[in-house]
Write a protein that holds these residues in place. Structure first.
Motif, PDB file in Angstrom:
ATOM      1  N   UNK A  26       0.816  -1.211   0.000  1.00  0.00           N
ATOM      2  CA  UNK A  26       0.000   0.000   0.000  1.00  0.00           C
ATOM      3  C   UNK A  26       0.851   1.264   0.000  1.00  0.00           C
ATOM      4  N   UNK A  27       2.103   1.149   0.397  1.00  0.00           N
ATOM      5  CA  UNK A  27       3.005   2.298   0.427  1.00  0.00           C
ATOM      6  C   UNK A  27       3.641   2.608  -0.927  1.00  0.00           C
ATOM      7  N   UNK A  28       3.368   1.797  -1.939  1.00  0.00           N
ATOM      8  CA  UNK A  28       4.016   1.986  -3.241  1.00  0.00           C
ATOM      9  C   UNK A  28       3.561   3.302  -3.872  1.00  0.00           C
ATOM     10  N   UNK A  29       4.484   4.065  -4.449  1.00  0.00           N
ATOM     11  CA  UNK A  29       4.131   5.376  -5.024  1.00  0.00           C
ATOM     12  C   UNK A  29       3.056   5.314  -6.111  1.00  0.00           C
ATOM     13  N   UNK A  30       2.988   4.197  -6.848  1.00  0.00           N
ATOM     14  CA  UNK A  30       2.039   4.109  -7.967  1.00  0.00           C
ATOM     15  C   UNK A  30       0.587   4.101  -7.519  1.00  0.00           C
ATOM     16  N   UNK A  31       0.342   3.817  -6.240  1.00  0.00           N
ATOM     17  CA  UNK A  31      -1.044   3.778  -5.760  1.00  0.00           C
ATOM     18  C   UNK A  31      -1.279   4.787  -4.644  1.00  0.00           C
ATOM     19  N   UNK A  32      -0.409   5.774  -4.594  1.00  0.00           N
ATOM     20  CA  UNK A  32      -0.548   6.819  -3.580  1.00  0.00           C
ATOM     21  C   UNK A  32      -1.892   7.532  -3.738  1.00  0.00           C
ATOM     22  N   UNK A  33      -2.588   7.698  -2.644  1.00  0.00           N
ATOM     23  CA  UNK A  33      -3.857   8.404  -2.659  1.00  0.00           C
ATOM     24  C   UNK A  33      -5.059   7.553  -3.011  1.00  0.00           C
ATOM     25  N   UNK A  34      -4.830   6.277  -3.355  1.00  0.00           N
ATOM     26  CA  UNK A  34      -5.934   5.390  -3.720  1.00  0.00           C
ATOM     27  C   UNK A  34      -6.349   4.537  -2.523  1.00  0.00           C
ATOM     28  N   UNK A  35      -7.625   4.251  -2.412  1.00  0.00           N
ATOM     29  CA  UNK A  35      -8.078   3.286  -1.417  1.00  0.00           C
ATOM     30  C   UNK A  35      -7.681   1.890  -1.875  1.00  0.00           C
ATOM     31  N   UNK A  36      -7.676   0.921  -0.982  1.00  0.00           N
ATOM     32  CA  UNK A  36      -7.369  -0.450  -1.412  1.00  0.00           C
ATOM     33  C   UNK A  36      -8.300  -0.929  -2.527  1.00  0.00           C
ATOM     34  N   UNK A  37      -9.589  -0.558  -2.436  1.00  0.00           N
ATOM     35  CA  UNK A  37     -10.540  -0.957  -3.467  1.00  0.00           C
ATOM     36  C   UNK A  37     -10.194  -0.303  -4.807  1.00  0.00           C
ATOM     37  N   UNK A  38      -9.811   0.976  -4.778  1.00  0.00           N
ATOM     38  CA  UNK A  38      -9.445   1.669  -6.011  1.00  0.00           C
ATOM     39  C   UNK A  38      -8.187   1.086  -6.630  1.00  0.00           C
ATOM     40  N   UNK A  39      -7.218   0.713  -5.802  1.00  0.00           N
ATOM     41  CA  UNK A  39      -5.991   0.099  -6.313  1.00  0.00           C
ATOM     42  C   UNK A  39      -6.304  -1.196  -7.050  1.00  0.00           C
TER      43      UNK A  39
END
Length: 687
Positions: A26-39
């Motif tokens: 979850x800390x990966x920059x590519x998914x910054x600002x996204x909820x787990x569901x959005x990722x």
């Protein structure tokens, strides 16, 4: 993995068996600002927080309908791919935050989870695994309390809704306990596996002349399978691919064996052979050649037991000294051998019993099972659909033991359950509770169950097992279990073929039944959501298949499977009356779509012609240029169009993976000069 719909076009995130995708923290920059569901939905990755929310959502869904007063318990196990344990522990946290105790089995094979759930009378179980998928992926399989069944579509929908509505859990308190059950659970698995009623090994001395190479794919059965097989009586057991460093399924395991009936000496050539890096395959050739004379005179046998990372699949390998090659026995061959053994041992009990195989199997497997006196059933892909059919049979068997006045209304309910197409495990629970209330349907009903074998070509085989529970009861166990299938297959062959001379032994193993033709053509990195029942692509593909089939002399009938409404299945009959089929379906475990060809060998050329045209249409229509691996694929193809390509460096994980999957798409072949394009590869790159 596809985002699926049911026959009601209701959204669900699960594929054939739970969730399975590439992973990222979850800390990966590519998914910054996204909820787990959005990722998950937008980036196509499973994060540790998504795992936590998925487990939380399922536990909460179960607890809302729970009728017990005891403290809720969920079992959780995993394969060794997550070496840091961040995804595994996320599932444990999700269980505990939802208010249940987590009984942690640790690294353990998938079949142990439903076994433990029934043993401990738990509320359900999670297996953290991506099964046979590459090591950069992970996922979750879920098992329910009712007979250890897997989620059916209505249960998938309920879980999807709960997940999408799940709150952020970062600051949510841990309510349940984390309880280590690793040792006791493994002890349960060992006892179950070695029980002669489950293993079918009534005379371990039969195995004393077999040298067995065990390949656990660096997965959950590492150390376990070899220990059980040694105790089962094999003369010598050699274990390969035992590194517990996360490299599951790499040059090992059953997935690379799919589609192969034999492995030749050329295929282990040190420079260009497709299996040159497969330690178990190479070891079998080395041992076979070293002891060739002994094998030919029947004094020794060299065989292999190959599993996948989570241990629910099994393929068998045998060194044939007369051909200097390995015979590959898939789920089709092993299931047929098991069926022949059961019918031979107890013909009265298994007369007209069900032989259930999925559409992926060789059609001749079912035809051969019918000749044994079994009733053939064809199901959709996924062992959960075999389990569903078994659950239907158990309910029917229990109802039949009731008095006529009670039997009729319950049988009517069962028939309605089968007809309504909703596929919900809760329906079975409700019905069986009513049977319990009426005091009918003995606990040992499976002893008279009209079921023999359930099988997937990919190696999931299901036969009846028995287990004593923690509370002192005795319950039937039905689940895909690679180790049980291995024990059963070797017990079956040594019983059926014990008096055969060596040359006959190997010829029967090569063809336990008259094989038909089967092939599967794949397209990877595709827009799976665009292929579904009556979508534009679906209609174009159906039109093409019908047109080509008619030109080639087949009579066609489109068959719809309620379990998998988005599978396009065209049953065919050739002019001489032979059965055939072409079916197209999205993979529920990987980002790919398959064109599956099944039929009699004389129809192979015609089926291949239909398959090639269908695959090319799918590639033109569905290839996803936005998929990151599609870009890697294009680069490798362009480079190959200029000159043979050397194998990527060990550090180039994505290139290595794509190159393997290009081979599975039939784009490339390996020569002494390197990887080169096939005619299909040239067609694709030239547009």
């Amino acid at each position: 993995m596809t985002q699926s719909t049911t026959s009601h076009n209701t959204f669900r995130i699960q594929g054939t068996d739970g969730i399975r995708r590439e992973v990222a923290l979850s800390s990966h920059p590519s998914i910054k600002g996204l909820t787990p569901q959005q990722a998950f939905l937008e980036k196509g990755v499973i994060t540790d927080l998504f795992m936590e929310q998925y487990a939380y959502a399922h536990v909460q869904t179960v607890l809302k309908e729970r009728r017990r007063d005891t403290r809720p318990v969920f079992a959780v196990a995993w394969d060794p791919r997550d070496i840091e344990g961040k995804f595994n522990e996320a599932v444990v946290r999700g269980i505990r935050k939802a208010g249940a105790d987590a009984h942690v089995l640790g690294i353990a094979p998938t079949p142990l989870v439903p076994m433990y759930v029934q043993y401990a009378n738990a509320d359900g179980g999670f297996m953290v695994t991506a099964s046979h998928n590459p090591k950069d992926q992970n996922g979750i399989k879920i098992f329910l309390a009712h007979r250890g069944m897997k989620l059916l579509p209505e249960n998938d929908i309920a879980l999807t809704r709960a997940l999408l509505d799940a709150p952020p859990l970062v600051n949510h308190p841990l309510q349940g306990k984390r309880i280590d059950r690793h040792e006791s659970a493994l002890d349960l698995f060992l006892h179950f596996s070695l029980d002669p009623e489950n293993s079918w090994v009534d005379d371990p001395a039969r195995f004393k002349n077999i040298t067995l190479v065990v390949d656990p794919a660096c997965g959950a059965l590492t150390g376990i399978a070899a220990a059980v097989l040694r105790r089962a009586g094999f003369g010598r057991v050699i274990e390969t691919n035992t590194h517990m460093d996360g490299h599951v399924n790499v040059n090992s395991g059953v997935a690379d064996l799919e589609g192969h009936r034999t492995i030749t000496a050329e295929e282990i050539d040190s420079r260009s052979g497709a299996f040159r890096k497969h330690k178990a395959v190479v070891k079998l050739f080395q041992l076979g050649r070293r002891h060739r004379a002994e094998i030919q005179n029947g004094k020794r046998r060299i065989a292999g037991a190959v599993f996948d990372a989570d241990g629910d699949r099994f393929y068998r390998l045998d060194y044939d000294p007369f051909q200097d090659h390995l015979t590959v026995s898939s789920g089709d061959e092993t299931a047929y051998l098991q069926a022949a053994y059961l019918v031979g041992k107890q013909p009265d009990r298994y007369k007209n019993a069900a032989y259930i195989h999925t559409v992926e199997s060789d059609l001749n497997t079912g035809i051969a099972a019918q000749k044994l006196g079994l009733k053939r059933q064809l199901s959709a892909v996924g062992d959960k659909w075999i389990l569903y059919r078994i659950a239907m049979m158990i309910a029917h068997t229990r109802i039949q033991s009731l008095p006529a006045k009670q039997k009729a209304p319950l049988q009517k309910k069962l028939n309605a359950l089968q007809a309504d197409g909703r596929f919900d495990v809760a329906q079975f629970e409700t019905l069986e509770r009513e049977i319990d209330r009426l005091g009918g349907g003995r606990a040992d009903a499976p002893l008279s169950l009209a079921f023999a074998v359930g099988s997937e070509e990919t190696g999931h085989n299901i036969t009846l097992g028995w287990m004593n529970t923690q509370a002192g009861g005795r319950v039937p166990v039905f689940c895909g279990n690679g180790l049980k299938s291995a024990l059963n297959t070797f017990a079956a062959t040594e019983s059926l073929l014990q008096n055969k001379p060596a040359n006959r032994y190997y010829s029967v193993l090569a063809k336990p039944f008259a094989p038909g033709f089967k092939a599967t053509l794949y397209a990877y990195y595709v827009k799976q959501a665009e292929f579904h029942h009556n979508s534009p692509v679906w209609k174009r593909v159906l039109t093409l298949i019908r047109k080509q089939a008619k030109e080639l002399g087949f009579v066609c009938k489109t068959v719809r499977f309620g379990e998998d409404p988005d599978m396009l299945y065209v049953a065919m009959t050739s002019a001489d009356g032979r059965e055939a089929a072409v079916f197209v379906r999205n993979s529920g475990t990987e980002n790919k779509i398959g064109v599956n060809l099944r039929g009699a060998k004389p129809n192979a050329k015609a089926l291949n012609e239909i398959g090639e045209a269908t695959l090319r249409l799918l590639m033109q229509s569905l290839k996803d240029s936005a998929h990151p691996l599609h870009t890697v694929e294009q680069d490798l193809l362009q480079r190959m169009s200029q000159a043979p390509l050397a194998a990527p460096k060990a550090s180039e994980d994505s290139a290595q993976r794509v190159l393997r999957e290009m081979g599975k798409q039939g784009f490339t072949r390996l020569t002494l000069k390197g990887f080169v394009l096939t005619p299909r590869g040239k067609w694709y790159i030239e547009g």
